[in-house]
Design a protein around this motif. Sequence first.
Motif, mmCIF file in Angstrom:
data_model
loop_
_atom_site.group_PDB
_atom_site.id
_atom_site.type_symbol
_atom_site.label_atom_id
_atom_site.label_comp_id
_atom_site.label_asym_id
_atom_site.label_seq_id
_atom_site.Cartn_x
_atom_site.Cartn_y
_atom_site.Cartn_z
ATOM 1 N N VAL B 63 0.864 -1.192 0.000
ATOM 2 C CA VAL B 63 0.000 0.000 0.000
ATOM 3 C C VAL B 63 0.897 1.237 0.000
ATOM 4 O O VAL B 63 1.593 1.517 0.978
ATOM 5 N N ASP B 64 0.918 1.936 -1.128
ATOM 6 C CA ASP B 64 1.771 3.131 -1.242
ATOM 7 C C ASP B 64 1.175 4.280 -0.436
ATOM 8 O O ASP B 64 1.866 4.942 0.305
ATOM 9 N N ARG B 90 -13.887 3.559 4.792
ATOM 10 C CA ARG B 90 -12.576 4.170 4.888
ATOM 11 C C ARG B 90 -11.493 3.125 5.189
ATOM 12 O O ARG B 90 -11.689 2.244 6.018
ATOM 13 N N ASP B 93 -5.255 4.277 7.826
ATOM 14 C CA ASP B 93 -3.961 4.837 7.422
ATOM 15 C C ASP B 93 -2.811 3.904 7.783
ATOM 16 O O ASP B 93 -1.740 3.980 7.195
ATOM 17 N N ASP B 94 -3.048 3.043 8.769
ATOM 18 C CA ASP B 94 -1.979 2.146 9.216
ATOM 19 C C ASP B 94 -1.570 1.151 8.118
ATOM 20 O O ASP B 94 -0.530 0.503 8.229
ATOM 21 N N LEU B 95 -2.402 1.039 7.082
ATOM 22 C CA LEU B 95 -2.060 0.126 5.983
ATOM 23 C C LEU B 95 -0.895 0.646 5.155
ATOM 24 O O LEU B 95 -0.237 -0.123 4.452
ATOM 25 N N MET B 96 -0.632 1.945 5.218
ATOM 26 C CA MET B 96 0.422 2.534 4.383
ATOM 27 C C MET B 96 1.751 1.827 4.631
ATOM 28 O O MET B 96 2.199 1.717 5.771
ATOM 29 N N GLY B 97 2.350 1.319 3.542
ATOM 30 C CA GLY B 97 3.640 0.648 3.655
ATOM 31 C C GLY B 97 3.530 -0.832 3.961
ATOM 32 O O GLY B 97 4.546 -1.517 4.038
ATOM 33 N N SER B 98 2.315 -1.343 4.149
ATOM 34 C CA SER B 98 2.151 -2.776 4.446
ATOM 35 C C SER B 98 1.967 -3.568 3.152
ATOM 36 O O SER B 98 1.393 -3.062 2.186
ATOM 37 N N GLU B 99 2.413 -4.818 3.187
ATOM 38 C CA GLU B 99 2.146 -5.699 2.052
ATOM 39 C C GLU B 99 0.817 -6.389 2.327
ATOM 40 O O GLU B 99 0.626 -6.954 3.417
#
Lengths: 174, 173
Positions: B63-64, B90, B93-99
């Motif tokens: 997640v970019d 919605r 935001d915690d997904l940012m950077g996660s695979e």
Amino acid sequence: MHRDIGFFFIGTSLIYGLSGIALNHLSDWNPNYSVEVQEFNTSLNLKKSPVIEKNILELMDEINYKGEYKKHYYPDKSTIKIFLDGGSSVLVNLDRGYGKAEFLKKRPVFYSVNYLHYNPNDWWMWFSDIFAGALILFAITSLFMVRGKKGIAGRGGVYAALGIIIPILFLLLH
Amino acid sequence: MKKLLFILTAAIMFAGCSGQQKKDATAEEKNQKEESTPKIELANFNEKAGNYVDEIVAVNGIVDHVCKHGGKKLLLVSDEADLHVTSDERFSDDLMGSEVEVEGIVRELRIDEAYCIKMEEDNIASHKTGETDESLYERKQRQIEQYRDSMKTANVDHLSFYSLEYVAHNTIK
């Protein structure tokens, strides 16, 4: 009813009031996060290799980042994007070694009220619908709460008319 | 006052119960679908998505970012490609950077000459009424021309752009 429901929705009114101001100024600031930008140069090899994760961790030491490394990818041949915890990230140009880190920090109150303002799920949607209904109820019941010169037949009526005229004027003149 | 408190307590309890039911149903559904859901590599998504329009597929990626205007869109990336995922609810935001592995319904945006004509008419109309400024008007016109050029170059009568409508996701550790 006006009084009791009013007490109940004090918290919700503050949520929508604060987030309303915060989100009105989206173009002027990031209402959810404070952002600290750090520019740097590195000689570390961050190109694809079996030791890339080790090199990324070394870079984290170089830029003095104490948090957690999550993932990375290559948006193009000459760039690596490294994701850190909390939404922070680092972009490094692989040819020049120039990098830019963006460290995000959640704004304590605004992050939460903005989250709710954007209607995160069905449960909140229904609750905020009830709140909106209560606002309509407040508007109607307020017409009958004060009688006499200060009520709707006097000064209150003038204020009510002004509150209606201003948005109408805006619509006509905009 | 007592009545009001009673109604509020009942409403909160009802909401709590219905929320739990939805959660359980989703988990059960997920188990049933897991084995049958086709998986598409993000790098091959644009190539293969045409075979799965309006069907559920699973795609892996990082997640970019999550759209800051409402948080109901996210961009899934890999070294080779990227993909927009949309949702009614919605994203955290915690997904940012996660695979993540995202399950979603493939949606197609089909752009052909009729679409270009309509887009052009709308652009001219909104520019005339002052809804769009000069730069936005020019940008949209250039976009329309690019669509036409792409169709001409590829010798096709339409272009297809695919996205994923979110159903569920798993975070990959």
